[in-house]
Write a protein that holds these residues in place. Structure first.
Motif, PDB file in Angstrom:
ATOM      1  N   UNK A  41     -66.818  -2.760 141.568  1.00 25.18           N
ATOM      2  CA  UNK A  41     -65.851  -2.015 142.371  1.00 25.18           C
ATOM      3  C   UNK A  41     -64.438  -2.149 141.791  1.00 25.18           C
ATOM      4  N   UNK A  42     -64.258  -1.686 140.546  1.00 27.01           N
ATOM      5  CA  UNK A  42     -62.951  -1.784 139.892  1.00 27.01           C
ATOM      6  C   UNK A  42     -61.994  -0.738 140.435  1.00 27.01           C
ATOM      7  N   UNK A  43     -60.720  -1.102 140.450  1.00 26.01           N
ATOM      8  CA  UNK A  43     -59.683  -0.139 140.834  1.00 26.01           C
ATOM      9  C   UNK A  43     -58.369  -0.514 140.185  1.00 26.01           C
ATOM     10  N   UNK A  44     -57.486   0.447 140.082  1.00 29.03           N
ATOM     11  CA  UNK A  44     -56.147   0.247 139.545  1.00 29.03           C
ATOM     12  C   UNK A  44     -55.180   0.219 140.720  1.00 29.03           C
ATOM     13  N   UNK A  45     -54.389  -0.853 140.801  1.00 27.88           N
ATOM     14  CA  UNK A  45     -53.459  -1.013 141.923  1.00 27.88           C
ATOM     15  C   UNK A  45     -52.093  -1.440 141.402  1.00 27.88           C
ATOM     16  N   UNK A  46     -51.081  -1.268 142.224  1.00 25.99           N
ATOM     17  CA  UNK A  46     -49.747  -1.742 141.872  1.00 25.99           C
ATOM     18  C   UNK A  46     -49.721  -3.264 141.898  1.00 25.99           C
ATOM     19  N   UNK A  47     -49.138  -3.855 140.866  1.00 25.63           N
ATOM     20  CA  UNK A  47     -49.025  -5.312 140.784  1.00 25.63           C
ATOM     21  C   UNK A  47     -48.275  -5.864 142.002  1.00 25.63           C
ATOM     22  N   UNK A  48     -47.304  -5.120 142.491  1.00 23.84           N
ATOM     23  CA  UNK A  48     -46.510  -5.558 143.636  1.00 23.84           C
ATOM     24  C   UNK A  48     -47.363  -5.780 144.878  1.00 23.84           C
ATOM     25  N   UNK A  49     -48.551  -5.179 144.943  1.00 30.09           N
ATOM     26  CA  UNK A  49     -49.428  -5.337 146.094  1.00 30.09           C
ATOM     27  C   UNK A  49     -50.375  -6.537 145.983  1.00 30.09           C
ATOM     28  N   UNK A  50     -50.306  -7.272 144.874  1.00 31.87           N
ATOM     29  CA  UNK A  50     -51.128  -8.469 144.701  1.00 31.87           C
ATOM     30  C   UNK A  50     -50.375  -9.672 145.239  1.00 31.87           C
ATOM     31  N   UNK A  51     -51.122 -10.611 145.813  1.00 32.69           N
ATOM     32  CA  UNK A  51     -50.514 -11.831 146.337  1.00 32.69           C
ATOM     33  C   UNK A  51     -51.245 -13.046 145.788  1.00 32.69           C
ATOM     34  N   UNK A  52     -50.456 -14.008 145.308  1.00 33.50           N
ATOM     35  CA  UNK A  52     -51.034 -15.280 144.873  1.00 33.50           C
ATOM     36  C   UNK A  52     -50.944 -16.254 146.035  1.00 33.50           C
ATOM     37  N   UNK A  53     -52.075 -16.778 146.425  1.00 36.79           N
ATOM     38  CA  UNK A  53     -52.137 -17.690 147.571  1.00 36.79           C
ATOM     39  C   UNK A  53     -51.823 -19.105 147.145  1.00 36.79           C
ATOM     40  N   UNK A  60     -59.483 -19.891 137.188  1.00 34.76           N
ATOM     41  CA  UNK A  60     -59.515 -18.934 138.292  1.00 34.76           C
ATOM     42  C   UNK A  60     -58.347 -19.225 139.237  1.00 34.76           C
ATOM     43  N   UNK A  61     -57.572 -18.205 139.549  1.00 37.48           N
ATOM     44  CA  UNK A  61     -56.454 -18.337 140.485  1.00 37.48           C
ATOM     45  C   UNK A  61     -56.812 -17.624 141.782  1.00 37.48           C
ATOM     46  N   UNK A  62     -56.200 -18.050 142.876  1.00 42.23           N
ATOM     47  CA  UNK A  62     -56.455 -17.431 144.172  1.00 42.23           C
ATOM     48  C   UNK A  62     -55.480 -16.273 144.373  1.00 42.23           C
ATOM     49  N   UNK A  63     -55.937 -15.076 144.000  1.00 42.81           N
ATOM     50  CA  UNK A  63     -55.129 -13.869 144.117  1.00 42.81           C
ATOM     51  C   UNK A  63     -55.847 -12.909 145.049  1.00 42.81           C
ATOM     52  N   UNK A  64     -55.079 -12.274 145.938  1.00 39.12           N
ATOM     53  CA  UNK A  64     -55.689 -11.346 146.881  1.00 39.12           C
ATOM     54  C   UNK A  64     -55.033  -9.969 146.808  1.00 39.12           C
ATOM     55  N   UNK A  65     -55.817  -8.983 147.220  1.00 33.94           N
ATOM     56  CA  UNK A  65     -55.348  -7.609 147.381  1.00 33.94           C
ATOM     57  C   UNK A  65     -55.877  -7.141 148.721  1.00 33.94           C
ATOM     58  N   UNK A  66     -54.984  -6.785 149.626  1.00 35.40           N
ATOM     59  CA  UNK A  66     -55.367  -6.397 150.999  1.00 35.40           C
ATOM     60  C   UNK A  66     -56.249  -7.462 151.665  1.00 35.40           C
ATOM     61  N   UNK A  67     -55.916  -8.729 151.419  1.00 35.54           N
ATOM     62  CA  UNK A  67     -56.622  -9.827 152.059  1.00 35.54           C
ATOM     63  C   UNK A  67     -57.939 -10.222 151.413  1.00 35.54           C
ATOM     64  N   UNK A  68     -58.334  -9.530 150.356  1.00 28.73           N
ATOM     65  CA  UNK A  68     -59.608  -9.818 149.686  1.00 28.73           C
ATOM     66  C   UNK A  68     -59.338 -10.494 148.348  1.00 28.73           C
ATOM     67  N   UNK A  69     -60.066 -11.573 148.063  1.00 31.04           N
ATOM     68  CA  UNK A  69     -59.867 -12.290 146.807  1.00 31.04           C
ATOM     69  C   UNK A  69     -60.354 -11.424 145.648  1.00 31.04           C
TER      70      UNK A  69
END
Length: 59
Positions: free
Chosen positions: A47-59, A15-24
């Motif tokens: 609550x699945x969704x499709x998002x741009x990879x560029x909007x993901x952040x690895x903490x 498991x990696x710490x990845x967030x989208x809009x501040x949510x893990x």
């Protein structure tokens, strides 16, 4: 985040710490063709969704 890194995380058994809009989130699948990822919040797998990879952040 870059698409290649998102793919590595999605395929990793750890498991990696990845967030989208501040949510893990959990990365379920990465689509190379349009640089998107199928994700869901760690605490809400329905609550699945499709998002741009560029909007993901690895903490």
């Amino acid at each position: 985040m870059h698409t290649q890194r998102a793919k590595e995380i999605a395929q990793s058994p750890d498991m990696k710490n990845v967030t989208y809009n501040g949510e893990q989130i959990y990365i379920q699948h990465v689509n190379d063709e349009n640089d998107t990822a199928r994700i869901f919040p760690i605490n809400d797998s329905q609550n699945e969704k499709e998002v741009l990879v560029a909007n993901l952040k690895e903490e």
